[in-house]
Scaffold this motif. Structure first.
Motif, PDB file in Angstrom:
ATOM      1  N   VAL A 183      11.652  -5.048  12.609  1.00  0.00           N
ATOM      2  CA  VAL A 183      10.746  -4.272  11.758  1.00  0.00           C
ATOM      3  C   VAL A 183      11.477  -2.998  11.372  1.00  0.00           C
ATOM      4  CG1 VAL A 183       8.573  -2.987  11.688  1.00  0.00           C
ATOM      5  CG2 VAL A 183       8.711  -5.123  12.990  1.00  0.00           C
ATOM      6  N   LEU A 184      11.443  -2.644  10.098  1.00  0.00           N
ATOM      7  CA  LEU A 184      12.105  -1.409   9.678  1.00  0.00           C
ATOM      8  C   LEU A 184      11.092  -0.458   9.056  1.00  0.00           C
ATOM      9  CD1 LEU A 184      14.865   0.036   9.394  1.00  0.00           C
ATOM     10  CD2 LEU A 184      14.939  -0.841   7.069  1.00  0.00           C
ATOM     11  N   PHE A 185      10.940   0.699   9.682  1.00  0.00           N
ATOM     12  CA  PHE A 185      10.085   1.760   9.130  1.00  0.00           C
ATOM     13  C   PHE A 185      10.929   2.690   8.271  1.00  0.00           C
ATOM     14  CE2 PHE A 185       7.373   0.464  12.566  1.00  0.00           C
ATOM     15  CZ  PHE A 185       6.091   0.767  12.140  1.00  0.00           C
ATOM     16  N   VAL A 186      10.471   2.962   7.054  1.00  0.00           N
ATOM     17  CA  VAL A 186      11.157   3.929   6.199  1.00  0.00           C
ATOM     18  C   VAL A 186      10.394   5.254   6.309  1.00  0.00           C
ATOM     19  CG1 VAL A 186      12.046   4.406   3.895  1.00  0.00           C
ATOM     20  CG2 VAL A 186      11.767   2.035   4.658  1.00  0.00           C
ATOM     21  N   THR A 187      11.038   6.230   6.920  1.00  0.00           N
ATOM     22  CA  THR A 187      10.376   7.517   7.191  1.00  0.00           C
ATOM     23  C   THR A 187      11.268   8.691   6.755  1.00  0.00           C
ATOM     24  OG1 THR A 187      11.214   7.287   9.457  1.00  0.00           O
ATOM     25  CG2 THR A 187       8.926   6.732   9.112  1.00  0.00           C
ATOM     26  N   LEU A 188      12.038   8.452   5.707  1.00  0.00           N
ATOM     27  CA  LEU A 188      12.957   9.473   5.202  1.00  0.00           C
ATOM     28  C   LEU A 188      12.260  10.412   4.238  1.00  0.00           C
ATOM     29  CD1 LEU A 188      15.785   7.181   3.891  1.00  0.00           C
ATOM     30  CD2 LEU A 188      16.114   8.935   5.623  1.00  0.00           C
ATOM     31  N   GLN A 199      12.847 -13.140   8.506  1.00  0.00           N
ATOM     32  CA  GLN A 199      11.870 -12.860   9.563  1.00  0.00           C
ATOM     33  C   GLN A 199      11.525 -11.379   9.634  1.00  0.00           C
ATOM     34  OE1 GLN A 199      10.606 -15.456  11.093  1.00  0.00           O
ATOM     35  NE2 GLN A 199      12.066 -16.795  10.036  1.00  0.00           N
ATOM     36  N   GLY A 200      12.157 -10.591   8.779  1.00  0.00           N
ATOM     37  CA  GLY A 200      12.020  -9.133   8.890  1.00  0.00           C
ATOM     38  C   GLY A 200      10.781  -8.579   8.204  1.00  0.00           C
ATOM     39  N   THR A 201      10.381  -7.388   8.658  1.00  0.00           N
ATOM     40  CA  THR A 201       9.221  -6.703   8.075  1.00  0.00           C
ATOM     41  C   THR A 201       9.614  -5.281   7.717  1.00  0.00           C
ATOM     42  OG1 THR A 201       7.654  -8.009   9.363  1.00  0.00           O
ATOM     43  CG2 THR A 201       6.881  -5.874   8.598  1.00  0.00           C
ATOM     44  N   LEU A 202       9.230  -4.857   6.532  1.00  0.00           N
ATOM     45  CA  LEU A 202       9.538  -3.505   6.055  1.00  0.00           C
ATOM     46  C   LEU A 202       8.240  -2.716   5.944  1.00  0.00           C
ATOM     47  CD1 LEU A 202      11.954  -1.819   4.827  1.00  0.00           C
ATOM     48  CD2 LEU A 202      11.039  -2.477   2.610  1.00  0.00           C
ATOM     49  N   ILE A 203       8.264  -1.471   6.436  1.00  0.00           N
ATOM     50  CA  ILE A 203       7.070  -0.625   6.354  1.00  0.00           C
ATOM     51  C   ILE A 203       7.473   0.695   5.706  1.00  0.00           C
ATOM     52  CG2 ILE A 203       5.237   0.509   7.687  1.00  0.00           C
ATOM     53  CD1 ILE A 203       5.102  -1.941   9.219  1.00  0.00           C
ATOM     54  N   ASN A 204       6.810   1.056   4.613  1.00  0.00           N
ATOM     55  CA  ASN A 204       7.165   2.319   3.954  1.00  0.00           C
ATOM     56  C   ASN A 204       6.000   3.289   3.964  1.00  0.00           C
ATOM     57  OD1 ASN A 204       8.476   4.336   2.613  1.00  0.00           O
ATOM     58  ND2 ASN A 204       8.551   3.315   0.620  1.00  0.00           N
ATOM     59  N   ILE A 205       6.196   4.406   4.696  1.00  0.00           N
ATOM     60  CA  ILE A 205       5.192   5.482   4.705  1.00  0.00           C
ATOM     61  C   ILE A 205       5.849   6.781   4.213  1.00  0.00           C
ATOM     62  CG2 ILE A 205       3.557   4.605   6.414  1.00  0.00           C
ATOM     63  CD1 ILE A 205       5.162   6.106   8.573  1.00  0.00           C
ATOM     64  N   SER A 206       6.938   6.631   3.435  1.00  0.00           N
ATOM     65  CA  SER A 206       7.625   7.839   2.944  1.00  0.00           C
ATOM     66  C   SER A 206       7.335   8.002   1.450  1.00  0.00           C
ATOM     67  CB  SER A 206       9.121   7.752   3.240  1.00  0.00           C
ATOM     68  OG  SER A 206       9.727   6.634   2.609  1.00  0.00           O
ATOM     69  N   ARG A 207       8.311   7.634   0.615  1.00  0.00           N
ATOM     70  CA  ARG A 207       8.129   7.698  -0.822  1.00  0.00           C
ATOM     71  C   ARG A 207       8.661   6.408  -1.428  1.00  0.00           C
ATOM     72  NH1 ARG A 207       5.054  11.287  -0.570  1.00  0.00           N
ATOM     73  NH2 ARG A 207       5.210  13.370  -1.456  1.00  0.00           N
ATOM     74  N   ALA A 208       8.043   5.977  -2.534  1.00  0.00           N
ATOM     75  CA  ALA A 208       8.488   4.743  -3.194  1.00  0.00           C
ATOM     76  C   ALA A 208       9.945   4.839  -3.623  1.00  0.00           C
ATOM     77  CB  ALA A 208       7.612   4.470  -4.410  1.00  0.00           C
ATOM     78  N   LEU A 223       3.053  -1.304   2.716  1.00  0.00           N
ATOM     79  CA  LEU A 223       3.450  -0.137   1.924  1.00  0.00           C
ATOM     80  C   LEU A 223       2.274   0.777   1.654  1.00  0.00           C
ATOM     81  CD1 LEU A 223       5.240  -2.420  -0.610  1.00  0.00           C
ATOM     82  CD2 LEU A 223       6.442  -0.946   0.973  1.00  0.00           C
ATOM     83  N   ASP A 224       2.533   2.081   1.798  1.00  0.00           N
ATOM     84  CA  ASP A 224       1.510   3.083   1.470  1.00  0.00           C
ATOM     85  C   ASP A 224       1.861   3.811   0.176  1.00  0.00           C
ATOM     86  OD1 ASP A 224      -0.849   4.651   2.107  1.00  0.00           O
ATOM     87  OD2 ASP A 224       0.488   6.298   2.655  1.00  0.00           O
ATOM     88  N   VAL A 225       3.061   3.535  -0.349  1.00  0.00           N
ATOM     89  CA  VAL A 225       3.554   4.262  -1.525  1.00  0.00           C
ATOM     90  C   VAL A 225       4.208   3.294  -2.500  1.00  0.00           C
ATOM     91  CG1 VAL A 225       3.877   6.552  -0.491  1.00  0.00           C
ATOM     92  CG2 VAL A 225       5.598   4.798  -0.128  1.00  0.00           C
ATOM     93  N   LEU A 252      -1.086  -3.678   1.404  1.00  0.00           N
ATOM     94  CA  LEU A 252      -0.955  -2.581   0.434  1.00  0.00           C
ATOM     95  C   LEU A 252      -1.985  -1.497   0.757  1.00  0.00           C
ATOM     96  CD1 LEU A 252      -0.814  -4.820  -2.777  1.00  0.00           C
ATOM     97  CD2 LEU A 252       1.089  -4.159  -1.275  1.00  0.00           C
ATOM     98  N   GLN A 253      -1.526  -0.264   0.845  1.00  0.00           N
ATOM     99  CA  GLN A 253      -2.410   0.858   1.142  1.00  0.00           C
ATOM    100  C   GLN A 253      -2.306   1.903   0.019  1.00  0.00           C
ATOM    101  OE1 GLN A 253      -4.344   1.332   4.448  1.00  0.00           O
ATOM    102  NE2 GLN A 253      -4.199  -0.798   3.783  1.00  0.00           N
TER     103      GLN A 253
END
Ligand code: 8YV
Length: 318
Positions: free
Chosen positions: A199-204, A225-234, A256-258, A277-278
């Protein structure tokens, strides 16, 4: 005379009331003829109040030559023309720290919700399918997975700290190894991080340097099999590459939140069933939004009282 303040986006009523009491607020966001508003007041606008995702670009700032400060309701100030501000002696403030916990909470919640299929499972119960068709399909285990964090700043740290309760495999990439990342593995290269993480969180924090740092190569490294989570910026993600990978199955899933061009997001998102999608609401709790609004208003008040700013983002404007 109250200082004239240009308001770029809507704010909660509790902030609006307080702002209206202390300033002459110009509601740019709900003015049809924006050009006329700027022509009439541009020379007397002393401050801009904006939201993280809305910012203030250099065209807008150029139309406000008397602006002294841009206060951002949000931690991200990537949408503010910072170079323009630096060159013209305009201060910029944001709202760090007060939203960190909520953003991290939503990121972790998105992971659990996605992997455990909570949306479709809830629908399974409320539609009556459970009774008529039996058990819901199986989900994916969360605990014990290898969690990658791209950007171990304040929010990345809180995501990793929370997920330390789920796994002993926390990996992260940043510009350097962090002294506070005790027990977590530093991987300098983002592609290698993606290769090693489930799982990869994008928090940059987003900037011109991080634009599309999550590109096709990195997405493919995360894999089927991977999962991407973005809570930073698109802008940190090449959205076309991500959509292609989710459509073809070369990436497993994403939460994704963005989004690019939010809220008018690419319709390709709506056809996918491997996404959560959030609506860009990671900081969206009453408690945090109240704290963000207060911090933003306190910065504005400090500026007009001639006091030091609480949370300035620029080293020193002119
Ligand atoms: C928004 C954000 O500002 O903190 C940020 O950078 O993007 C958010 O907190 C918030 O959604 C208000 O619009």
């Amino acid at each position: 005379m109250k200082p004239i303040v240009l308001q770029i986006g809507e704010l909660p009523e509790w902030d609006q009331q307080a702002l209206d009491e202390n300033y002459q607020m110009l509601p740019y966001y709900r003015t049809d003829n924006k050009q006329a508003l700027l022509e009439q007041y541009g020379g007397s606008i002393r401050a801009l109040v904006t939201r993280g995702e809305l910012g203030a670009d250099s065209a807008l700032l150029s139309a406000c030559p008397a602006a002294e400060i841009v206060t951002v309701y949000g931690v991200g100030y990537d949408a503010v023309a910072v170079d323009h501000c630096l060159q013209n002696g305009i201060q910029v403030t944001n709202t760090p720290d007060v939203l960190t916990g909520d953003v991290a909470d939503l990121g972790v919640a998105m992971l659990l919700c996605l992997q455990r299929d909570m949306l479709s499972a809830a629908q399974w119960v409320s539609s009556g399918n459970w009774k008529s068709q039996g058990n819901h399909k199986l989900g994916t285990r969360v605990y014990g997975q290898r969690i990658g964090v791209l950007g171990l700043g304040r929010i990345g740290f809180e995501v990793a700290r929370r997920l330390s309760g789920f796994t002993d495999q926390i990996l992260y990439t940043d510009t350097e190894a962090k002294p506070y990342a005790d027990g977590w593995t530093y991987i300098p290269d983002a592609i290698e991080l993606a290769t090693k993480a489930d799982v990869l969180f994008v928090t940059l924090a987003a900037s011109a340097d991080t634009r599309h740092i999550v590109n096709q190569q990195l997405i493919e490294a995360l894999g089927k099999q991977g999962t991407l989570i973005n809570i930073s910026r698109a802008s940190n993600i090449d959205e076309d590459a991500l959509l292609n990978a989710l459509e073809s199955g070369s990436l497993g899933a994403a939460a994704l939140d963005v989004f690019d061009n939010e809220p008018d997001i690419d319709p390709r998102w709506l056809a996918l069933d491997n996404v959560l999608l959030q609506p860009h609401h990671a900081s969206g709790t009453v408690q945090t939004r109240q704290a963000m609004g207060k911090l933003m208003r306190d910065n504005l008040a400090a500026h007009f009282a001639g006091h030091p700013l609480l949370t300035p983002v620029l080293p020193e404007a002119r």
